[in-house]
Design a protein around this motif. Structure first.
Motif, PDB file in Angstrom:
ATOM      1  N   ASP A 198     -13.669 -31.969  -1.613  1.00 12.22           N
ATOM      2  CA  ASP A 198     -14.595 -31.801  -0.435  1.00 12.22           C
ATOM      3  C   ASP A 198     -13.348 -32.225   0.855  1.00 12.22           C
ATOM      4  O   ASP A 198     -13.690 -31.445   1.628  1.00 12.22           O
ATOM      5  N   HIS A 202     -13.669 -28.966   3.573  1.00 13.43           N
ATOM      6  CA  HIS A 202     -13.416 -29.890   4.509  1.00 13.43           C
ATOM      7  C   HIS A 202     -12.546 -29.156   5.765  1.00 13.43           C
ATOM      8  O   HIS A 202     -12.080 -28.311   6.978  1.00 13.43           O
ATOM      9  N   HIS A 266     -20.209 -24.978   3.055  1.00  9.47           N
ATOM     10  CA  HIS A 266     -21.490 -26.679   3.266  1.00  9.47           C
ATOM     11  C   HIS A 266     -23.063 -26.383   3.010  1.00  9.47           C
ATOM     12  O   HIS A 266     -23.079 -26.624   2.352  1.00  9.47           O
ATOM     13  N   HIS A 280     -21.801 -32.952  -4.669  1.00 13.89           N
ATOM     14  CA  HIS A 280     -21.333 -32.407  -3.406  1.00 13.89           C
ATOM     15  C   HIS A 280     -19.852 -31.891  -3.210  1.00 13.89           C
ATOM     16  O   HIS A 280     -20.176 -30.749  -2.727  1.00 13.89           O
ATOM     17  N   ASN A 284     -18.233 -27.692  -3.634  1.00 17.65           N
ATOM     18  CA  ASN A 284     -17.535 -27.056  -2.911  1.00 17.65           C
ATOM     19  C   ASN A 284     -16.856 -26.298  -3.283  1.00 17.65           C
ATOM     20  O   ASN A 284     -16.533 -25.044  -3.357  1.00 17.65           O
TER      21      ASN A 284
HETATM   22 ZN   LIG Z   1     -18.207 -31.725   2.055  1.00 23.16          ZN
END
Ligand SMILES: [Zn+2]
Length: 377
Positions: A198, A202, A266, A280, A284
């Motif tokens: 994650d 990002h 996302h 989550h 991704n």
């Molecule tokens: Zn995220």
């Protein structure tokens, strides 16, 4: 030339044993009675106990509120406000992953803000109702992924709509984030891998997103370098506190960088959590290679730089991502997690409604999103 705003305000304390600095920061913000917001996992790991002992030793009387769900609901916020008032608290110390950190911000908000939570929904400009009288919050993350510790938003599911609602305001920013790698040492390998991916996502999505933000870009690149150096190591050798620390830095840098924006990955990931219950970070990891291939035509130079950071010998950025994903033990497709082609139309409808893809470097339609899900199966 248009005008842009750049802002990086949180005080961050980093280092093995940094949690010892927590009382100084509680006192610095003028508080004496913290409410410690966490969840059952943080209590079970003994971390809540450790935090309250540090506070007690400095003469700060705290109570623990641990009724935060993995996907926080508004009742968690109301119960937290009741605990805050019962303790006559004057600040919130949030300890845990993204859920307790987000909930802590919203508990602080609701102690001084009377409106229903729905009124503060960022999608309807709710930040205009949020003033500077939110009590101080201090964040102590125990995972390395969301970067919520330096974020200015909280996500909560409202009872009336059943929707995940984002509440966003600069007044929700913590007064300090205490990053102690020791607190992430017991995170299991699969959680380390998924949350770390994650953080990587990002950084990558922020670096490639639309917008002019050289500071966010530089921080994103720095975060990617740390992921390249230490994600696999943190998964394979959980006791390596240098690798753990690198991933805490990368997570925090990813969240700072995505002030610039995120991207289509996302938007694909959010419905995979709400509709299919996927983690989550794992979502991704499963979607990012296809998104990178989709974006290749418009951000080739940036993706080539990411490729060189991840693995100079890899042919493409997506190949480097797939190899890293495999090395850290994550599956190679959504199909392995129970997602089927029949799920795609509904997922694509939801992904199209999600705001993140608006800053994707290549414009993304609902049909593009459906194709990206299929390519990620
Ligand atoms: Zn995220």
């Amino acid at each position: 030339m248009s005008t842009v705003t750049w802002s990086f305000p949180t005080t961050i304390v980093f280092g093995v044993g940094a949690v010892a600095a927590l009382p100084d920061h509680v006192k610095r913000v003028g508080a004496k009675r913290p409410l410690v917001v966490c969840d059952a996992g943080v209590v079970k790991a003994g971390i809540a106990d450790r935090v309250t002992k540090v506070l007690e030793a400095a003469g700060l009387r705290s109570v623990v509120f641990d009724r935060v769900d993995p996907n926080p609901v508004e009742q968690n916020v109301f119960d937290g406000v009741a605990a805050y008032q019962a303790h006559k608290a004057d600040c919130v110390v949030s300890v845990g992953g993204g859920s307790p950190l987000d909930t802590g911000k919203l508990i602080a908000l609701k102690t001084t803000h009377e409106r229903p939570l729905a009124d503060y929904d960022d999608a309807t400009g709710g930040d205009r109702f949020i003033g500077s009288n939110v009590p101080p919050t201090i964040n102590v993350p125990t995972t390395a992924g969301t970067g919520s510790e330096v974020g200015r938003s909280g996500v909560v599911t409202l009872a009336a709509t059943g929707r995940k609602t984002v509440i966003f305001s600069p007044h929700l920013l913590a007064k300090a984030a205490i990053l102690d790698p020791e607190l992430t040492r017991t995170m299991p390998p699969r959680v380390t891998a998924a949350t770390g991916f994650d953080a990587l996502t990002h950084c990558l999505e922020a670096y490639c997103s639309l917008g002019d933000h050289p500071m966010a870009d530089a921080i994103a690149i720095g975060g990617l370098e740390l992921c390249a150096k230490s994600l696999a190591r943190a998964v394979e050798a959980g006791d390596d506190l240098v690798a753990r620390g690198d991933m805490m830095k990368a997570a925090m840098m990813g969240a700072v960088a995505f002030q610039k924006g995120l991207g289509a990955c996302h938007s694909l990931a959010h419905p995979l959590s709400s509709e299919k219950g996927l983690h989550h970070g794992l979502s991704n990891a499963l979607c990012l290679p296809a998104v990178v291939e989709f974006n290749e035509a418009v951000v080739a130079d940036r993706l080539d730089r990411v490729r060189r950071i991840l693995d100079a010998n890899a042919k493409t950025c997506s190949a480097a991502l797939r190899a890293l994903r495999q090395r850290i033990g994550l599956p190679d497709g959504l199909g392995k997690e129970g997602v089927t082609k029949a799920d795609v139309p509904k997922l694509a409808d939801k992904a199209a409604e999600d705001a993140c893809h608006r800053s994707n470097p290549r414009p993304t339609t609902r049909d593009d999103l459906a194709k990206l899900y299929e390519a990620s199966l």
